[in-house]
Design an enzyme around this catalytic site. Sequence first.
Site, PDB file in Angstrom:
ATOM      1  CE  LYS A   1      -1.565   0.125   3.361  1.00 21.78           C
ATOM      2  NZ  LYS A   1      -2.225   0.448   2.062  1.00 21.78           N
TER       3      LYS A   1
HETATM    4  C1  LIG Z   1      -3.135   1.422   1.851  1.00 17.22           C
HETATM    5  C2  LIG Z   1      -3.318   1.973   0.486  1.00 17.22           C
HETATM    6  C3  LIG Z   1      -4.016   3.179   0.265  1.00 17.22           C
HETATM    7  C4  LIG Z   1      -4.688   3.946   1.376  1.00 17.22           C
HETATM    8  O1  LIG Z   1      -3.792   4.553   2.265  1.00 17.22           O
HETATM    9  P1  LIG Z   1      -4.281   5.104   3.681  1.00 17.22           P
HETATM   10  O2  LIG Z   1      -3.050   5.435   4.419  1.00 17.22           O
HETATM   11  O3  LIG Z   1      -5.045   3.952   4.320  1.00 17.22           O
HETATM   12  O4  LIG Z   1      -5.168   6.270   3.431  1.00 17.22           O
HETATM   13  C5  LIG Z   1      -4.093   3.668  -1.042  1.00 17.22           C
HETATM   14  N1  LIG Z   1      -3.542   2.993  -2.070  1.00 17.22           N
HETATM   15  C6  LIG Z   1      -2.879   1.826  -1.903  1.00 17.22           C
HETATM   16  C7  LIG Z   1      -2.330   1.131  -3.101  1.00 17.22           C
HETATM   17  C8  LIG Z   1      -2.735   1.286  -0.625  1.00 17.22           C
HETATM   18  O5  LIG Z   1      -2.070   0.112  -0.468  1.00 17.22           O
END
Ligand SMILES: *Cc1c(COP(=O)(O)O)cnc(C)c1O
Length: 488
Positions: free
Chosen positions: A126
């Site tokens: 993120k």
């Molecule tokens: C947020 C997150 C996801 C999922 O991503 P999306 O964009 O919601 O599909 C997967 N793995 C980790 C470690 C995350 O923080």
Amino acid sequence: MQYISTRATSATQPEQFSHILLGGLAPDGGLYLPAEYPQVSGAELDAWRALSYADLAYEVLKKFATDIPDADLKALTSKTYTPEVYCNARAAESAAAITPLRVLEREGGKTLLLQALSNGPTLAFKDMAMQLLGNLFEYALAQDGAELNIFGATSGDTGSAAEYAMRGKQGIRVFMLSPHKKMSAFQTAQMFSLQDPNIINIAVDGVFDDCQDMVKAVSNDLPFKARQKIGTVNSINWARVVAQVVYYFRGYLAATTDNSQKVSFTVPSGNFGNICAGHIARMMGLPIDKLVAATNENDVLDEFFRTGVYRVRKSAETYHTSSPSMDISKASNFERFVYDLVGRDPQRVRALFEKVESEGGFDLSGHFGSDGDEWALVKHYGFESGKSTHQDRLATIRDVQDDYGITIDTHTADGVKVAREHMQAGVPMIVLETALAAKFNETILEALGLDAERPAGFEDIESLPQKFVVMSTDVEQMKTFIAAHTGL
Ligand SMILES: *Cc1c(COP(=O)(O)O)cnc(C)c1O
């Protein structure tokens, strides 16, 4: 470049990038998308092979953020994508690549690769988008001399990525709710050890759903929201999605030598934000063969891609798993893909998502829309899926450790498990690594009997002083607290 809403009516105005940057949903309740996807030529792809990550980000984003002057955008991408920010790579020399690619396996024409997206300050993917968002927000607010109070709820990754992206930024404050004593010690320490005056951690006496309900209740008071200049940074934010498009280009260019080659991606998925960016990259002309959505026990997306049925879950049906950042009851970005799937027909999208509200889902299997068989189009767009459980996760973490000597996190393990079921000779499969193992050490310990390695600087994070307030689920008290801090 103009942006339209997936539920547009004749009253919905197209918008520019800067206008949708700070907002969430379109006024009609839909999500924003470009009126048409910008295209990338073979000559451009060739030229992009030699670019640094920051310069590639500039080239990709320039096609979407057409109302930001080129020189400003270039300054923003250069400031965001530097090795100093993405310095938690396993090998220091690969930090310069920002999202280094690592070969796990090359056997019988089959290639399995791991693209590391988790080298940023919070050790999860993120950061890739949120770091850009922090710089874009600060830039946009400075233009108007405006300020913004970000108010959100987190169970872990999103909140910390937002706080690290916004810390110290002019004109921005973050109020982040989290369930008191429910996050892991590591995640709690990551957030609460931030001492920046513009970061306000609020531990709520309750569970994550209580935090989300508080955010909804406060945001539904529209006069309060306007007066306090409250905004969000949730996963439907368009700038977050588009920032993620860049690393699909990067992964493709790093795994191939010329544009006649294709690659596939497997994406650990929750809210469909990450993989939606892959869909957009493909719509721009990037030669992606398959996009494989990997889910955990919360298999809303796997069910859809297997059966054509999109069925959201009730909170009681949502599992708390060992890949918690994928624990979703519905996939909030999925509507963007559905819009393309139904031939960009906003009326049909509205009807489908009204059905989600009234009946809990919809069924596209065997459905023949005006543009032909929508369900067949899912295959045309090259989507596949798979699911992983706690036992699969443990087995995959062990396997990857034994075979390749690296420790992967639980979400990435879901990706590797599913990727192995979808590999094809001649088409490299890239698994997106969405977090580092240190963040989810409890499960690593269960799988390997050893602690996950921590990047330098994180060794004693739990012993740092913590700054947070504990509050009840009283909405009025929360509003008073916010107003007292903003002085608005
Ligand atoms: C947020 C997150 C996801 C999922 O991503 P999306 O964009 O919601 O599909 C997967 N793995 C980790 C470690 C995350 O923080």
